[in-house]
Design an enzyme around this catalytic site. Structure first.
Site, PDB file in Angstrom:
ATOM      1  CE  LYS A 197       9.665   0.770 -13.652  1.00 26.89           C
ATOM      2  NZ  LYS A 197       9.971  -0.294 -14.620  1.00 26.89           N
ATOM      3  N   GLY A 212       7.433  -1.899  -6.439  1.00 27.12           N
ATOM      4  CA  GLY A 212       8.033  -2.190  -7.735  1.00 27.12           C
ATOM      5  C   GLY A 212       7.538  -1.257  -8.820  1.00 27.12           C
ATOM      6  CB  SER A 213       7.273  -1.791 -12.446  1.00 29.11           C
ATOM      7  OG  SER A 213       8.644  -2.111 -12.607  1.00 29.11           O
ATOM      8  CB  THR A 214       2.505  -0.781  -9.261  1.00 27.11           C
ATOM      9  OG1 THR A 214       3.080  -0.905  -7.951  1.00 27.11           O
ATOM     10  CG2 THR A 214       2.153  -2.175  -9.785  1.00 27.11           C
TER      11      THR A 214
END
Length: 486
Positions: A223, A219-221
């Site tokens: 990014k 997920g957004s980790t």
């Protein structure tokens, strides 16, 4: 010589040759397989008749052998079984896992480094003993990690990994659900076999160390990896203006992807720091598409994706960033979706590399190998395995992550009087199950002592309440405080 005697002589010679061939076959060809065969009672008796070495955390023996009151001399015991089982593994009559497996020769006393000890035992007619293994685990950090997982609502599944950024030492590694290795060490071999079958068929998979053996969309980790690739390209920095807005249309597709909160991230054009603070999907979808699969894959691999690095603990799964993704998939990879998967250890390595000026250190759990008298026979030396990003890129990412904790989605990890760097993640799963919650962080931001990754795979939390900051942030905070305040 008459014929009957000649026939008998030839027959005896054939029998002798057959016996010789069979003995040679058993002793040289099948020796290893027979030694490893769990049905070999001689090996079982020998195994439980020697005092196996201890596994140590600090001065505490979390696994050791004690005198037994049955037909075997020693019984393996684990003092804090559930908390440490993912690391120690178990020692049983038919197999070993975890450190019990990777360090089996040391613990059993068969390692070449224990030759002098074995010789002394032989000459003094003393019972042989195994060597001891000191782990890198910090007891306070492990306590905090385990307590955080235990506090999750319901029958939760999750994991926590904490690393020392400058060395790669594993300071904490916890996984839930877990198991009691004392039951595997039982001398009731029938019960052990039944337990093994029961736990292997358990849908909760308690025997898997989720910290290293479970790969899920980060997920957004992820990014952080996308931002690193963008800054390393030379076209962006923390204050560069990047796309914001409500939705992003995937290339070569009519599909559009919105932000987690359906907001516009603060405008159509925002700084990259702001994009990380609010975890703007539109920004990182756009950046991944612009950078392309090759640049994204190169950056992911520099952090450790598509390979394994943990050498002294078995069971590490490979975190994946496929190089054959099409344009829509590459865009989705920028927010840690599509075919991208990671273990908690891998995401801890990403955070630790940023904290360590871009250097990725090989993680390890065995600090020292010791003789039975506790003299040190070997010590693990820290090893850099790659330069993932430049020190200047690491500094910029650190500032962005500090802003994300100070005034963004990662605020649950705030520690009073200290700058903390962090990033949340909420990864979509299949349509019939809730998303996964992730959190990565390190502290203090200006002198990092610990980097943490938290995965909450499932818990009794309503879907609209699931978020990396809400579930993982407090756990990461407590682990960081435990290390900093030791």
């Amino acid at each position: 010589m008459n014929k009957p005697i000649r026939v008998v002589s030839v027959f005896c010679l054939v029998l002798f040759m057959a016996l010789l061939v069979n003995s040679t076959y058993l002793m040289y060809v099948r020796a290893d397989s027979l030694s490893d065969d769990p049905r070999n009672r001689r090996i079982i008796t020998a195994t439980f008749s020697r005092e196996r070495g201890a596994i140590l955390v600090g001065k505490e023996a979390i696994a050791r052998s004690v005198p037994s009151d049955d037909q075997y001399k020693f019984q393996r015991t684990y003092s804090q079984p559930f908390k440490y089982a993912p690391v120690t593994g178990y020692f049983s009559w038919f197999s070993q896992t975890g450190v019990e497996r990777s360090q089996n020769e040391v613990l059993a006393g068969d390692d070449s480094r224990l030759f002098v000890t074995r010789l002394v035992d032989l000459l003094s007619n003393s019972d042989p003993k195994g060597g001891n293994v000191l782990l890198t685990i910090d007891a306070a950090a492990q306590d905090a990690a385990w307590a955080g997982l235990e506090a999750l609502p319901g029958d939760a599944q999750g994991a926590v990994v904490a690393l020392e950024p400058t060395t790669g030492r594993v300071l904490a590694m916890a996984s839930t659900p877990t198991f009691d290795p004392n039951n595997f060490a039982s001398h009731d071999f029938g019960a052990v076999a039944d337990l093994d079958e029961q736990l292997n068929n358990d849908p909760r998979e308690p025997l898997i160390n989720r910290a290293i053996g479970t790969t899920l969309p980060p997920g957004s980790t992820f990014k952080l990896v996308t931002a690193a690739a963008a800054i390393e390209s030379g076209n962006y920095d923390a204050e560069s203006m990047v796309p914001g807005g409500f939705r992003y249309q995937l290339p070569q597709s009519t599909t559009t992807i919105g932000n987690y909160d359906d907001g516009n991230c603060g405008g159509r054009r925002i700084t990259m720091t702001q994009a990380l603070q609010v975890s703007c999907n539109v920004t990182f979808l756009s950046l991944a598409n612009e950078l392309g699969t090759e640049a994204m894959a190169d950056q992911a691999e520099a952090f450790g994706f598509n390979s394994t690095s943990l050498e002294d603990l078995p069971g590490q799964a490979t975190s994946l960033y496929p190089r054959d993704m099409d344009a829509p998939q590459t865009a989705m990879s920028g927010i840690g979706q599509s075919s991208v998967t990671a273990t908690p250890l891998q995401m801890a390595m990403v955070a630790a590399a940023i904290a360590n000026g871009g250097d990725v250190m090989r993680p390890y759990v065995v600090e020292e190998v010791r003789a039975p008298n506790l003299s040190v026979l070997d010590r693990t030396d820290p090893q850099s395995i790659s330069k993932a990003i430049s020190s200047s890129t690491a500094d910029e990412l650190t500032e962005m992550m500090v802003a994300t904790v100070a005034d963004g989605t990662a605020s649950p990890a705030q520690i009073p009087g200290m700058d903390v760097a962090g990033k949340t993640g909420t990864a979509e799963s299949t349509g019939d199950r809730p998303p996964y919650a992730w959190f990565v962080s390190f502290a203090p931001a200006d002198d990092p002592q610990v980097a943490v990754a938290v995965l909450v795979q499932s818990s009794d939390t309503s879907p609209d309440e699931i978020g990396g900051g809400r579930l993982g942030g407090p756990i990461a905070k407590s682990v960081m405080e435990a290390v900093i305040n030791r």
